[in-house]
Design a protein around this motif. Structure first.
Motif, PDB file in Angstrom:
ATOM      1  N   PHE A 130       6.710   6.398  -4.760  1.00  0.00           N
ATOM      2  CA  PHE A 130       7.456   7.387  -3.851  1.00  0.00           C
ATOM      3  C   PHE A 130       8.434   6.208  -2.859  1.00  0.00           C
ATOM      4  N   GLU A 131       7.944   4.869  -3.067  1.00  0.00           N
ATOM      5  CA  GLU A 131       8.850   3.982  -2.521  1.00  0.00           C
ATOM      6  C   GLU A 131      10.120   3.676  -3.511  1.00  0.00           C
ATOM      7  N   ARG A 132      10.248   4.297  -4.693  1.00  0.00           N
ATOM      8  CA  ARG A 132      11.130   4.070  -5.854  1.00  0.00           C
ATOM      9  C   ARG A 132      11.074   2.690  -6.310  1.00  0.00           C
ATOM     10  N   ASP A 133       9.830   2.261  -6.650  1.00  0.00           N
ATOM     11  CA  ASP A 133       9.768   0.939  -7.233  1.00  0.00           C
ATOM     12  C   ASP A 133      10.124   1.197  -8.975  1.00  0.00           C
ATOM     13  N   ALA A 134      11.126   0.487  -9.344  1.00  0.00           N
ATOM     14  CA  ALA A 134      11.740   0.725 -10.586  1.00  0.00           C
ATOM     15  C   ALA A 134      11.029  -0.249 -11.627  1.00  0.00           C
ATOM     16  N   THR A 135      10.066  -1.138 -10.844  1.00  0.00           N
ATOM     17  CA  THR A 135       9.258  -2.030 -11.765  1.00  0.00           C
ATOM     18  C   THR A 135       8.020  -1.539 -12.403  1.00  0.00           C
ATOM     19  N   LEU A 136       7.598  -0.169 -11.984  1.00  0.00           N
ATOM     20  CA  LEU A 136       6.339   0.466 -12.517  1.00  0.00           C
ATOM     21  C   LEU A 136       6.192   0.512 -13.963  1.00  0.00           C
ATOM     22  N   TRP A 137       7.387   0.565 -14.745  1.00  0.00           N
ATOM     23  CA  TRP A 137       7.246   0.912 -16.237  1.00  0.00           C
ATOM     24  C   TRP A 137       7.980  -0.343 -17.225  1.00  0.00           C
ATOM     25  N   GLY A 138       7.842  -1.477 -16.528  1.00  0.00           N
ATOM     26  CA  GLY A 138       8.126  -2.681 -17.200  1.00  0.00           C
ATOM     27  C   GLY A 138       9.773  -3.157 -17.193  1.00  0.00           C
ATOM     28  N   GLU A 139       9.888  -4.184 -17.547  1.00  0.00           N
ATOM     29  CA  GLU A 139      10.948  -4.906 -17.366  1.00  0.00           C
ATOM     30  C   GLU A 139      12.378  -3.983 -18.160  1.00  0.00           C
ATOM     31  N   GLU A 140      12.061  -3.602 -19.398  1.00  0.00           N
ATOM     32  CA  GLU A 140      12.926  -3.119 -20.263  1.00  0.00           C
ATOM     33  C   GLU A 140      13.575  -1.689 -19.469  1.00  0.00           C
ATOM     34  N   ALA A 141      12.312  -0.977 -19.088  1.00  0.00           N
ATOM     35  CA  ALA A 141      12.749   0.307 -18.312  1.00  0.00           C
ATOM     36  C   ALA A 141      13.324   0.048 -16.831  1.00  0.00           C
ATOM     37  N   ARG A 142      13.447  -0.743 -16.326  1.00  0.00           N
ATOM     38  CA  ARG A 142      13.844  -1.151 -14.905  1.00  0.00           C
ATOM     39  C   ARG A 142      15.271  -0.672 -14.397  1.00  0.00           C
ATOM     40  N   ASP A 143      16.153  -1.007 -15.243  1.00  0.00           N
ATOM     41  CA  ASP A 143      17.643  -0.522 -15.108  1.00  0.00           C
ATOM     42  C   ASP A 143      17.448   1.048 -14.996  1.00  0.00           C
ATOM     43  N   GLU A 144      17.094   1.486 -16.197  1.00  0.00           N
ATOM     44  CA  GLU A 144      17.022   3.196 -16.138  1.00  0.00           C
ATOM     45  C   GLU A 144      16.363   3.867 -14.903  1.00  0.00           C
ATOM     46  N   ALA A 145      15.111   3.308 -14.630  1.00  0.00           N
ATOM     47  CA  ALA A 145      14.385   3.805 -13.563  1.00  0.00           C
ATOM     48  C   ALA A 145      14.809   3.778 -12.125  1.00  0.00           C
ATOM     49  N   ALA A 146      15.667   2.651 -12.073  1.00  0.00           N
ATOM     50  CA  ALA A 146      16.325   2.328 -10.874  1.00  0.00           C
ATOM     51  C   ALA A 146      17.257   3.545 -10.457  1.00  0.00           C
ATOM     52  N   LYS A 147      17.771   4.267 -11.297  1.00  0.00           N
ATOM     53  CA  LYS A 147      18.813   5.342 -10.820  1.00  0.00           C
ATOM     54  C   LYS A 147      18.193   6.843 -11.208  1.00  0.00           C
ATOM     55  N   ARG A 148      16.777   6.995 -11.337  1.00  0.00           N
ATOM     56  CA  ARG A 148      16.163   7.983 -11.661  1.00  0.00           C
ATOM     57  C   ARG A 148      15.096   8.500 -10.767  1.00  0.00           C
ATOM     58  N   LEU A 149      14.986   7.838  -9.645  1.00  0.00           N
ATOM     59  CA  LEU A 149      13.890   8.379  -8.857  1.00  0.00           C
ATOM     60  C   LEU A 149      14.047   9.007  -7.722  1.00  0.00           C
ATOM     61  N   SER A 150      15.068   9.505  -7.490  1.00  0.00           N
ATOM     62  CA  SER A 150      15.366  10.314  -6.121  1.00  0.00           C
ATOM     63  C   SER A 150      14.651  11.689  -5.909  1.00  0.00           C
ATOM     64  N   TRP A 151      14.003  11.985  -7.226  1.00  0.00           N
ATOM     65  CA  TRP A 151      13.637  13.312  -7.226  1.00  0.00           C
ATOM     66  C   TRP A 151      12.022  13.329  -6.272  1.00  0.00           C
ATOM     67  N   VAL A 152      11.592  12.114  -6.169  1.00  0.00           N
ATOM     68  CA  VAL A 152      10.402  12.219  -5.257  1.00  0.00           C
ATOM     69  C   VAL A 152      10.367  12.549  -3.922  1.00  0.00           C
TER      70      VAL A 152
END
Length: 548
Positions: free
Chosen positions: A33-55
């Motif tokens: 809920f703090e939108r930490d894009a590192t939760l799924w590892g380095e390979e997913a970081r860039d994608e996760a960083a722009k996909r977390l506003s739903w929280v």
């Protein structure tokens, strides 16, 4: 008071006990809920960083409530009391559930089949159309919009006054719609399509159809703090552990309506979970069951019953209960109001991705099927699927290996396909490029097939499933066998301003999907109904006949 409950037993309860303490220790909920894009590892970081506003959508989508109310009143003044939604995947499934749960009519057009599209373009004097596409380049929705633009023009109705476009800011669809004077609502670009239930994609069509969307947001906001808490009572963490933490992994998730008021929720969960987790040859396959009594729970599955929730399970009361792990099976009872369940399942799916070691926000194999269809449409891929045999009204073809043998009938071809089925880990996917309303009774034959093979069996209506379980079919474990059913439309429909018809397009989608499955080493049986009614009867009889 909004309620949520997650009750687990058997292997699911063991998984809750085994994984939730670690998730709490790692602060997974609060970091999400703090939108930490590192939760799924380095390979997913860039994608996760722009996909977390739903929280935070329970709070950040509030501005849409007034906009929807004003637009709904404008349309009512024009005599509009019928809303058609043109959208695929997450853009259509959430509004379909929202409206069905509220008892509000909504015509969902999520097909490129010409017979289906033509049937939706009726009653134009009382109709408004919502066109939803995140990318703004989805060929299905572009084609549907063009058909409606032409239909409105032919009826002497200003299309710009009846079409509402929902898309991401800066998309090609936004630019074209504004040029044409159509209403445009831009959605939060930092939310992926399948997590978009509480964005403009879910709320605009639902609200225009007459749903109280503010109540949905209230429900989600009421459980946001609960789901963000690093606590072993967090229902999102419990649900994630129960579905993705069993050992060995029970990678089939049976979804059963067990009294929930949320109509069709299983279909929405199916696309969220399958598309989010089915990749890198791992993932969770949701199986939506209409009649759970017909098939036993296999050893590699968890049964999730979607239930109503009593007051005793509300947030702020007692912690969600977990039944003792006394059963050799794995079961879940999950309940809550619809807005709360949207957020619950999104949290659980995102955390399940962490437990499975995959990126829950990409969908690499969805794009591969789209590209295969484009290649066929452009003529760069001219390879046609060879017809192996003709059984009366059914043309039989196969891909993905030399497994058909000498089969020359629909029944023996199906038997040959099912002979490839792994009795311990396999599943059967029936992919019907048909009319899911007119051909709905065909689902009974699929249920009969599931009862006979005693393995998980799914029914996906094409091309709608390409935006959901289609990702799992190609990116998940190589344990499936695939039955594709196509037909010849009763009447084709040209796409205005394009050099193709809808019949040509859906044929390219089906052919491209089958080819990609075969390229991934999956066995595919294609049954083409040269005569729709007689052919579908023959196929249904074969499915009821079961395995040899």
């Amino acid at each position: 008071m909004t309620s949520l409950a997650v009750l687990a037993s058997g292997a699911a309860a063991d998984a809750v006990g085994g994984h939730v303490p670690g998730l709490v220790s790692d602060r997974v909920a609060s970091r999400l809920f703090e939108r930490d894009a590192t939760l799924w590892g380095e390979e997913a970081r860039d994608e996760a960083a722009k996909r977390l506003s739903w929280v935070g959508l329970g709070r950040t989508s509030r501005h849409l409530v007034g906009e929807i109310s004003a637009l709904r009143e404008t349309l009512r003044e024009q005599g509009v009391d019928r809303i058609v939604l043109c959208g695929m995947g997450g853009s259509s499934l959430a509004p379909e559930v929202i409206c069905a749960t509220a008892g509000v009519p909504l015509t969902v057009l999520d097909s490129s089949h010409p017979d289906v599209v033509r049937a939706a373009a009726i009653d134009l004097a009382r109709t408004a159309v919502v066109v939803s596409s995140k990318s703004g380049s989805t060929v299905e929705t572009d084609s549907q919009r063009r058909v409606f633009e032409q239909a409105f023009a032919d009826a002497g109705i200003d299309a710009a006054s009846r079409i509402v476009v929902v898309t991401d800011p800066g998309s090609p669809l936004e630019e074209d719609a504004r040029r044409k004077g159509q209403r445009v609502v831009t959605a939060d670009p930092d939310v992926g399509g399948r997590y978009s239930a509480l964005t403009a994609f879910g709320l605009i069509p639902s609200g225009l159809a007459g749903v109280d969307v503010e109540a949905l947001l209230d429900d989600a906001e009421a459980v946001t703090d609960l789901l963000a808490e690093d606590d072993e009572a967090n229902p999102g963490l419990r649900l994630a552990a129960a579905i993705a933490g069993t050992r060995p992994l029970r990678d089939k998730l049976y979804l059963v309506d067990h009294g929930t008021s949320a109509r069709g929720l299983g279909d929405w969960i199916e696309q969220l979970v399958a598309e989010s987790t089915g990749k890198q040859q791992r993932g969770l396959l949701p199986v939506v069951l209409e009649d759970p009594g017909r098939t036993p729970l296999p050893a590699d599955a968890t049964l999730c019953r979607l239930v109503e929730v009593g007051e005793e399970d509300r947030p702020g009361g007692s912690a969600p209960r977990v039944l003792p792990a006394t059963s050799p099976t794995s079961t879940l009872d999950v309940g809550g109001s619809l807005g709360a369940q949207f957020l619950l399942w999104e949290v659980a799916t995102a955390v399940a991705g962490r437990l499975l070691g995959i990126n829950p926000f990409d969908q690499p194999d969805v794009e591969s099927a789209k590209q295969a269809a484009r290649d066929r449409m452009s003529g760069s891929d001219t390879a046609a699927t060879a017809v192996d045999a003709v059984d009366g009204p059914v043309e039989i073809s196969h891909l993905g290996g030399d497994w058909l043998g000498g089969a020359t009938t629909t029944e023996t071809a199906l038997q040959a396909l099912l002979a490839q089925l792994d009795d311990e880990h396999g599943y059967v996917a029936v992919m019907a490029y048909l009319d899911r309303e007119a051909d709905a009774p065909f689902a009974e034959a699929v249920d009969a097939l599931a009862a006979r093979v005693q393995r998980p069996t799914t029914l996906g209506w094409g091309p709608r499933f390409l935006h959901s379980t289609g990702q799992y079919h190609k990116g998940g474990p190589r344990t499936g066998v695939y039955l594709q059913i196509t037909d010849t439309p009763a009447q084709d429909l040209p796409v205005p301003g394009r050099d193709f018809t809808l019949g040509e397009f859906i044929s390219a989608q089906a052919g491209g999907d089958a080819a990609v499955l075969a390229d991934h080493g999956r066995p595919v049986l294609v049954l083409h109904l040269a005569d729709h009614d007689r052919g579908l009867t023959l196929v249904g009889d074969a499915l009821r006949g079961g395995r040899a």
